[in-house]
Design a protein around this motif. Structure first.
Motif: not given
Length: 847
Positions: A573-594
């Protein structure tokens, strides 16, 4: 300075009148003198005779304005007379003070001799701005006896219309009428201030060669203000006249600044497409294509607009454009299209600085923000509001995107309050596209313009200007650096894809110079420097405060962007839907508590879009990377971190994954790098159809490598040596099937036999990518006519003019070489080169 006799003209249009030379071929007169005459003529005593003119500008509204600007077919005075002209300065009345000693010289009816011949009359009197206030005209009361009325009941002053009125050597207006009821004792005058308020008049003056300058017909207070304004203009020119690339620190510690005049490059802007209205004979698609606005250079796109919202990506040149506007307006050196800014005083207001102070500044605090050292000068008291009320302040409000999101609503309120209080002032506001919605200020009458990526011509021009500013005129080494870099940005796809805005071009120029003309052998160092500039150092050095910013998020930006980039790559893909990008960050943030403590995934994503300079929003619901190069670079790092080597190798035959794999090799530590190249070679050995491409890709990956197992390097080089350089035409064509990757591996002509040199040229011209042109140019003077014939034959596979300049124009033809013309563009280009004795026509014969 008083009116010189050589500048007093007689004008013949619908009637006979007077005029004054603003320049040797530019005449100021009254509009009613010209009337509907298509070709008025003008004569000056001692001049070059009676000369036809065109009417460049005219306005006769029977009340406020009666003036015209004529441009003659040739100069009205000899060159030696024109050279003696003193500088002409206009004078504008700022109060109702009467000005004795005013004078006007023209050719009135009363001064005709017995034979009807013209002669001049010098009217001396008092200019009275307080008379005729409602109509907006001034009056000139004569100090001497008035002439008698002619027998026909007309005015004895007929023919005086159009004469210039001077006060203390300043051009204060144009005589336009002999008003009824005053027994020919006064003349009405169109004041110079009226003409200065006309954007089109000032533009035509500039186009015709007269650069308007003005001073006031002033009280002591006004003279004090003018002295202050001269200091302020000098300050603005000094402060804005130097260009600084923020975030650029070279290994030798040298900062990068240079004169704006030398380095500024006018880039292209485009506005929003109007709603297409299909014509009866058009389809809706045709109408849509027709409605797309054509790009224009900045000075053309800004012409006539009093309120502009300028959008542009990080590093696209928004602030530099404001600096240029500030400098040219302060100097009074505006191009004709920006005549509506003549006489305006620019005030640069960087929001990133102002917002740190709390409440945004009130108008009288603008001077402290734009020119702090002058804010305490006595003449500055009330000056800003006076300029704003007059409409002669140019507010350059920079960086809405650099305001924390929570403060943007009050920023909008602040702007709209200014517009309501001072509607006549000029405004240019800048922002990154993602920071505010489209149409953010459209209800306030703002025109939205967007800076476009630089074209190849812009890039080459920027490189030349950068090196000129750096001193190439006095350094043969710098000139060599410039030439090598100019060739590299065309030949090397990675450089060409990065060099699309002034910030990145400047980074590339600086890296090229700091390495003494040798850019990194691989691309990784360049990309690392670019990302460091955009993600960390640029904002840090600009001291921007944004709501979520902090060391935790600053350090995590790259990791978060990597995850979005790798998702795009894996999904093709060349573009990503906003809500999917949010989901990607939601999965990543638990490993980055700060980082998670800084805000929600959506808030952090919004921060990345606004501040990183790498993400943009093509629509309100989608995201993409501003350069595909950065997507590939970041995604490749994520692939290496996840050890997804099988996925990378399985897609290695796909053009879309080529750069990802090459960068993954660059990111990988030595042991992982060896494993990845080993897998790539193994797949090539196993698949005949992809063998050439995969082996060549492995060889191209070595460009990114500084350390690797010697056995793996030897194996990769051995596989590539079987293919490059090609030995004959057949192997050249087979090699070309691997695509553009071949161009990075083909050698120059040095040390090659004629047959191998021909095969290299066949391979490069078969790939048919403009990146091959610098390589082919190295073969243009080859002694083998067979090599040069291949170059001549392949012209139609490349950009016509670029190839003609780099290759065709350099081909020797004294041994009978034939040049192949396949279309009319080839024919025209060959004619520009002076023609050739042997020309073959192929395809559609030119006319």
């Amino acid at each position: 300075m008083h009116p010189a006799r050589e500048r007093i003209a007689a004008v013949f249009g619908r009637s006979q009148g007077s005029g004054y030379l603003l320049a040797p071929n530019v005449v100021l007169t009254a509009a009613h003198v010209v009337g509907d005459c298509d070709a008025p003529s003008v004569i000056v005593p001692g001049g070059t005779g009676r000369v036809r003119c065109r009417v460049a500008w005219a306005r006769d509204d029977d009340r406020r304005c009666d003036a015209a600007l004529l441009v003659a077919e040739r100069d009205l005075v000899p060159p030696e007379t024109a050279e003696a002209f003193e500088p002409l300065v206009w004078g504008r009345a700022y109060d109702l003070r009467a000005w004795p000693g005013a004078q006007a010289i023209g050719y009135p009816q009363v001064q005709r001799d017995a034979g009807g011949g013209l002669d001049t009359e010098q009217v001396l009197g008092t200019l009275k701005p307080g008379s005729n206030l409602l109509s907006g005209r001034h009056v000139l009361d004569s100090e001497h006896g008035v002439p008698g009325a002619p027998g026909d009941g007309g005015s004895p002053w007929a023919g005086m219309s159009g004469a210039a009125v001077f006060v203390d050597g300043l051009l204060a207006g144009v005589v336009c009428a002999d008003p009824h009821g005053w027994r020919h004792g006064r003349l009405t005058v169109t004041p110079s201030a009226t003409l200065w308020s006309e954007f089109s008049f000032l533009s035509e003056c500039l186009l015709a060669g007269h650069k308007p300058e003005s001073r006031s017909l002033a009280s002591p207070r006004q003279l004090e203000i003018e002295a202050f304004e001269r200091r302020l203009r000098d300050y603005v020119v000094g402060k804005s006249g130097e260009l600084t690339i923020i975030g650029l620190t070279l290994s030798d510690g040298e900062g990068e600044t240079w004169p704006l005049d030398a380095a500024y490059l006018s880039l292209e802007l485009t506005g929003p497409a109007p709603r297409p209205q299909a014509r009866p004979e058009e389809t809706s698609a045709d109408a849509g294509r027709r409605a797309v606005p054509s790009p224009q250079r900045a000075e053309e796109a800004l012409a006539g607009h009093r309120r502009v919202l300028l959008r542009g990506a990080a590093g696209s040149g928004k602030t530099t454009l404001l600096q240029w506007l500030a400098t040219t307006a302060a100097r009074g050196d505006l191009p004709p299209g920006l005549g509506h800014l003549s006489g305006c005083m620019p005030l640069m207001l960087p929001l990133r600085t102002l917002i740190r102070r709390g409440a945004l500044p009130r108008p009288e605090e603008f001077l402290a923000a734009a020119a702090g050292p002058l804010a305490g000068v006595p003449a500055a008291q009330g000056w800003v509001t006076g300029r704003l009320n007059e409409g002669t302040a140019l507010l350059l409000i920079d960086g809405v995107d650099e305001v924390p999101e929570a403060d943007r609503r009050r920023t909008l309120t602040w702007v709209k309050d200014l517009l309501a209080a001072y509607p006549d002032a000029r405004y240019v506001i800048t922002t990154r596209p993602s920071a505010v919605r489209e149409g953010w200020l459209s209800d306030a009458g703002f025109t939205e313009l967007e800076l476009l990526p630089m074209s190849r011509g812009d890039v080459l021009a920027f490189i030349d200007r950068w090196h000129t500013a750096a001193g190439q005129e006095h350094s043969e080494r710098l000139r060599a650096f410039k030439e090598s870099l100019s060739a590299a940005v065309v030949a090397k796809r990675d450089l060409g894809r990065l060099a699309t805005n002034p910030l990145m071009c400047a980074l590339i120029c600086a890296l090229n110079r700091s390495r003494r003309g040798c850019l990194p052998h691989g691309r990784m160092e360049l990309y690392r420097a670019a990302l460091d500039l955009l993600l960390i150092r640029r904002d840090r050095e600009r001291e921007i405060e944004v709501g979520l910013e902090g060391p935790e998020l600053e350090q995590a930006q790259t990791a978060l962007l990597q995850k979005i980039a790798y998702w795009l790559i894996r999904n093709g893909r060349a573009e990503i839907e906003w809500h999917k990008a949010v989901e990607i960050l939601e999965r990543a943030l638990p490993a980055m508590p700060a980082v998670a403590a800084r805000g929600s995934a959506e808030e952090i994503l919004r921060h990345l879009v606004v501040r990183s300079g790498l993400l943009r929003q093509p629509t309100s619901e989608t995201l993409d990377f501003i350069h595909r190069t950065f997507q590939d670079y970041l995604g490749a790092q994520a692939a290496v971190d996840d050890w997804d080597f099988d996925l990378l190798v399985n897609h290695a035959h796909d053009d879309q994954w080529e750069d990802v794999l090459r960068m993954a090799v660059g990111h990988a530590p030595p042991r992982a790098r060896a494993e990845l190249l080993h897998k790539l070679l193994e797949r090539g050995d196993a698949e005949d159809a992809n063998r050439h491409r995969l082996h060549l890709l492995a060889a191209a990956c070595l460009e990114q490598v500084t350390e690797i197992d010697p056995d793996v390097r030897t194996r990769v080089e051995k596989a590539a040596a079987e293919l490059v350089p090609p030995r004959d035409t057949e192997s050249a064509k087979a090699l070309a099937e691997a695509g553009r990757i071949v161009l990075d591996l083909l050698p120059g002509p040095e040390g090659l036999s004629d047959e191998v040199a021909h095969a290299v040229v066949v391979a490069a011209t078969t790939v048919a990518d403009d990146r091959a042109i610098p390589l082919l140019a190295r073969y243009a003077t080859h002694p083998s006519r067979q090599v040069r014939a291949q170059l001549a034959w392949a012209w139609d596979r490349f950009d016509t003019d670029h190839y003609a300049h780099a290759v065709i124009g350099r081909l020797p033809y004294d041994d009978g070489l034939a040049f192949v013309v396949k279309n009319s563009a080839h024919e025209a280009a060959l004619k520009r080169l002076g023609g050739r004795p042997e020309v073959w026509f192929r395809g559609t014969a030119p006319g």
